[in-house]
Design a protein around this motif. Structure first.
Motif: not given
Length: 418
Positions: A118-124, A234-236, A269-274, A293-305
């Protein structure tokens, strides 16, 4: 032949030997495993190689005389007692031990059909069209997968929470401060110019690029307005990861390039698009500088981590590269996506991210993306502002402390100060 979690047993009519000429090569782009085996007797004919059922059939066993055990004594305290050691083995270890004693005649059965649940499989992936690619991810050397074996069942919100927690865990103040203090190589990277940006002459696609294009899927996409909005954002993020790898390798990909691109892209890496952040509202028909600008925040964080070179100024340069590439038009964007796809396609594990994202993205960008929208988006990327305090770490305080330590007249720093 054994590739976890698979074991393939083939029984040939004549003996083989394992020597330096024996090899096995797997091509992830085609899915073929090519195995080279050496005959024990050169020139000997191997018959019935086309009879797959015969090759897979187990070897006939020789019935040995049965031995009756009259009595046996075992002491649990005796570590060398074979019976006690066997009883302590796990079910998996017992199966391996029994197989080794029986000439590796492991049972090979067709897996039973999965019962519907009954549980649906996640889509990504692209337009959430994919699933099932991470069913056996625990058996692969996937170092950038941040969801583990739960990738197939986590919700979108749970993926995002996992991603943010992983970024916070990987953030290293000392690494960032070290690159901020000794930034000579960072400055060299910042002064480099991407050839796709500096080249003002119109280009033609190479034979290799044409071959990749011919192998792209033939699909028709009918996304909603909200989905199209998300694809542009996501393209960004994809182009940011590409720009970082290109700048840090001087546009000469290394064996680590696939890891770098995937690690810096949240949708891989986390199947987490904008979209990311409260500023983004997909109900709005037009893109805005705030949501870009908000879409760049995760990219900046990951480039610093995650990667080796962690610098806010380097991240800013990568954002500028994204803007220049987008403003040069769809052809330049498409060429960058093809380069990313080629890098991932030739990795034995990360090729799956090309399947669930880049294949479709290449087709969509070339056939469906709007030239006017891409130009407007490029200008928004150019004027986007990613504040240091929006990253969630004390970057401004760290940099201020370093400047205060250095003082107006930078003095020689001894080992204790370091």
């Amino acid at each position: 032949m054994h590739i976890n979690p698979y074991f393939l047993r083939l029984n040939f009519t004549n003996p083989l030997v394992e020597d330096d000429a024996s090899s096995a090569q797997y091509d992830p782009s085609t899915g073929y495993l090519t195995v080279t085996l050496t005959k024990e007797i050169k020139g000997q004919e191997f018959k019935d190689l086309d009879l797959l059922a015969k090759l897979l059939a187990p070897r006939p066993t020789v019935q040995e005389p049965l031995v009756e055990v009259i009595s046996s004594e075992s002491t649990a305290e005796d570590p060398d007692n074979l019976v006690s050691r066997t009883q302590k083995l796990s079910l998996h270890d017992r199966e391996i031990l029994e197989a080794a004693q029986n000439g590796w005649q492991l049972p090979q059965k067709v897996p039973p059909l999965e019962q519907p649940t009954l549980s649906a499989r996640a889509q990504y992936g692209f337009l959430n069209m994919h699933s099932g690619y991470f069913t056996n991810v625990e058996y692969t050397a996937n170092e950038i997968n941040e969801l583990g074996s739960e990738a197939e069942k986590l919700t979108v919100l749970e993926r995002r929470q996992r991603r943010i927690e992983h970024e916070d865990d990987k953030w290293d103040e000392e690494h960032y401060m070290a690159d901020f203090v000794d930034d000579s190589y960072i400055q060299e990277l910042n002064h480099w110019t991407h050839p796709h940006v500096s080249d003002s002459v119109s280009f033609t696609y190479t034979d290799k690029e044409n071959t990749i294009m011919l192998n792209l899927p033939r699909k028709e996409y009918i996304p909603t307005a909200a989905q199209t909005h998300g694809l542009y954002l996501t393209l960004v993020t994809l182009l940011f990861a590409y720009a970082y790898d290109a700048r840090t390798t001087q546009h000469d990909p290394t064996p680590e390039s696939a890891w770098t691109i995937c690690s810096l892209t949240p949708c891989l890496s986390a199947l987490d698009p904008p979209p990311y952040g409260s500023e983004v509202k997909l109900s709005m028909p037009e893109l805005s500088v705030a949501e870009v600008s908000a879409s760049f925040v995760p990219s900046y964080r990951r480039s610093l981590a995650f990667p080796l070179y962690r610098s806010f100024s380097l991240a800013e340069k990568c954002r500028e590269d994204v803007a220049h590439i987008m403003l040069k038009g769809k052809r330049s964007i498409f060429r960058c996506l093809l380069e990313m796809k080629d890098i991932l396609d030739h990795h034995e594990v990360y090729y799956i991210y090309s399947k669930i994202w880049l294949d479709d993205f290449c087709v969509w960008t070339q056939a469906y993306a709007s030239d006017d929208t891409l130009t407007r988006l490029g200008n928004m990327v150019k004027h986007a502002i990613v504040a240091k305090d929006s990253l969630g770490w004390d970057i401004e305080q760290l940099e201020a402390a370093i400047r205060q330590l250095q003082g107006p007249e930078r003095r020689e720093v001894d080992s204790d100060d370091e």
